[in-house]
Design a protein around this motif. Structure first.
Motif, mmCIF file in Angstrom:
data_model
loop_
_atom_site.group_PDB
_atom_site.id
_atom_site.type_symbol
_atom_site.label_atom_id
_atom_site.label_comp_id
_atom_site.label_asym_id
_atom_site.label_seq_id
_atom_site.Cartn_x
_atom_site.Cartn_y
_atom_site.Cartn_z
ATOM 1 N N GLY A 75 -2.187 40.242 11.038
ATOM 2 C CA GLY A 75 -1.106 41.176 11.304
ATOM 3 C C GLY A 75 -0.339 40.810 12.550
ATOM 4 N N ASP A 95 2.092 42.852 15.654
ATOM 5 C CA ASP A 95 2.648 44.055 16.276
ATOM 6 C C ASP A 95 3.968 43.681 16.921
ATOM 7 O OD1 ASP A 95 0.354 45.760 15.721
ATOM 8 O OD2 ASP A 95 -0.701 44.553 17.218
ATOM 9 N N GLN A 153 6.740 44.913 19.196
ATOM 10 C CA GLN A 153 7.305 45.857 20.151
ATOM 11 C C GLN A 153 8.782 45.561 20.420
ATOM 12 O OE1 GLN A 153 5.433 48.452 20.882
ATOM 13 N NE2 GLN A 153 3.895 47.440 19.579
ATOM 14 N N VAL A 165 2.686 50.299 7.836
ATOM 15 C CA VAL A 165 2.476 48.853 7.954
ATOM 16 C C VAL A 165 3.142 48.140 6.782
ATOM 17 C CG1 VAL A 165 0.770 46.991 8.055
ATOM 18 C CG2 VAL A 165 0.304 49.182 9.190
ATOM 19 N N TYR A 179 11.357 45.222 10.710
ATOM 20 C CA TYR A 179 11.684 45.814 12.015
ATOM 21 C C TYR A 179 12.951 46.668 11.902
ATOM 22 C CZ TYR A 179 12.155 46.183 17.087
ATOM 23 O OH TYR A 179 12.245 46.670 18.386
ATOM 24 N N ARG A 229 6.826 48.542 12.753
ATOM 25 C CA ARG A 229 6.444 47.782 13.940
ATOM 26 C C ARG A 229 5.190 46.944 13.697
ATOM 27 N NH1 ARG A 229 10.829 48.663 14.307
ATOM 28 N NH2 ARG A 229 12.027 49.698 15.957
ATOM 29 N N GLN A 230 4.629 47.049 12.497
ATOM 30 C CA GLN A 230 3.470 46.239 12.127
ATOM 31 C C GLN A 230 3.668 45.682 10.718
ATOM 32 O OE1 GLN A 230 -0.490 47.894 12.895
ATOM 33 N NE2 GLN A 230 0.478 49.514 14.090
ATOM 34 N N ALA A 262 1.448 42.994 7.876
ATOM 35 C CA ALA A 262 0.168 42.331 7.638
ATOM 36 C C ALA A 262 0.206 41.564 6.322
ATOM 37 C CB ALA A 262 -0.975 43.352 7.630
ATOM 38 N N GLN A 293 -7.057 40.345 11.994
ATOM 39 C CA GLN A 293 -7.443 41.742 12.177
ATOM 40 C C GLN A 293 -8.786 42.057 11.510
ATOM 41 O OE1 GLN A 293 -3.977 43.639 10.397
ATOM 42 N NE2 GLN A 293 -3.038 43.947 12.409
#
Length: 348
Positions: A159, A161, A163, A262, A292, A297-298, A300, A323
């Protein structure tokens, strides 16, 4: 022949119907929440599996009930591939009922069920059924080992993340992005590209095109599976007639099965002539950017931990990290020639 181990006194088992979906969902989630702290099953996802082509809940599922009528064990057996040289089994037992003989019953039932696939495989081919489990669930791994299964390799869930917005993709010369439209574009063409992209992946077995296309359509184009604007094709010039060809695909789901926050990359692959040029990285980064933009924001995906095509390094380069780990086990039902891809070149 596999002898099905008996259940403890007072326990019963039977096949399933669509009316059992809620029961199965609750059982699976009690299992995953106990061992992993997560809710991983949804009724919609289970329904999609139970009504998939070639699968019959009444014969391919086993539910175990306690003397009080509580659902305490579950197993499913998949031999819908053609040829079914590697049937798939999955099972779980409610934690309070472990050690009472339910796991041996389910595993022996599943083995007896998938043994039926042997006669549908070409003579002389090796047949071995497989199952997988999160590497943290030691009790399940021990049960499989006691049943005669052995570890073969692992898969990762990776995955990212985000930001901040991900980097913009850099498209190789001669490649353009196309957004697939399920209404206007040819699904069979995309499926053919998916097959060609994964010929070098561990475990690949060629199936009759129309049968496999039907399963592909079922599992990839439902309401949650196909989302307009999230299927991306890398198109390249070079066909003899001057038309474009698909060089790579990135087929993204609306969101992961267990978490609507996700994003999920269902299938990312590049055809052999266009590998090692940055096509896969561009498709992946473009997908991250689209997720996005939609507020995710995630993101996988799943990958073979020993990917033959170097996918693991690609995903790390894109900023992804491991993960979870899933360990795969198998048990041979018939020795013979292994026809699934084991190394580069097998899928030629």
């Amino acid at each position: 022949m596999t002898n099905i181990q008996p259940l403890p006194k007072g326990f019963t088992s039977r096949g399933a119907t669509l009316l059992d979906i809620e029961i199965a969902t609750d059982l699976m989630n009690a299992y995953s929440q106990h061992y992993l702290g997560t809710i991983e099953a949804t009724a919609d996802a289970i329904h999609k599996e139970w009504v998939s082509p070639g699968f019959n809940p009444s014969t391919d599922i086993r539910l175990v009930f306690s003397p009080q009528g509580e659902a305490v064990g579950y197993a499913e057996a998949w031999d819908t591939a053609n040829p079914p040289v590697h049937p798939w089994v999955w099972w779980c037992v409610q934690p309070p009922y472990l050690g009472q003989g339910i796991s041996p019953h389910l595993l022996s039932w599943a083995e007896a069920r998938v043994r039926q696939a042997v006669t549908r495989c070409p003579p002389g081919t090796r047949v071995a059924y497989r199952t997988g489990v999160d590497t943290r669930i030691e009790v399940a791994k021990r049960a499989m080992q006691e049943h005669g299964m052995h570890f073969i390799r692992s898969n990762y869930r990776m995955g990212i993340d985000m930001q901040t917005p991900p980097p913009e993709p850099v498209w190789p010369e001669g490649i353009r992005l196309k957004v697939f439209d399920l209404v206007r574009d040819d699904l069979a063409e995309v499926y053919q590209a998916d097959i060609d992209a994964f010929r070098d992946h561990y475990g690949f077995v060629e199936s009759p095109f129309e049968e496999a296309l039907e399963r592909f359509r079922h599992f990839m184009t439902g309401e949650e599976d196909y989302q307009p604007g999230l299927w991306f094709l890398a198109m390249a010039n070079g066909a003899p007639d001057g038309t474009e060809q698909i060089a790579g695909i990135c087929l993204n789901r609306k969101h992961s099965w267990e978490d609507p926050q996700v994003g999920w990359v269902s299938s990312l692959g590049v055809l052999r002539p266009w590998r090692r040029r940055g096509v896969a990285l561009a498709l992946l980064l473009h997908s991250f950017g689209e997720y996005y933009r939609r507020g995710f924001r995630q993101v996988a995906l799943g990958v073979d931990a020993e990917s033959l095509t170097g996918a693991l390094d690609l995903y790390k380069k894109a900023g992804m990290h491991v993960q979870r780990q899933f360990d795969l086990y198998e048990k041979e039902l018939r020795p013979g020639e292994e026809i699934s891809v084991q190394s580069l070149g097998d899928g030629s």
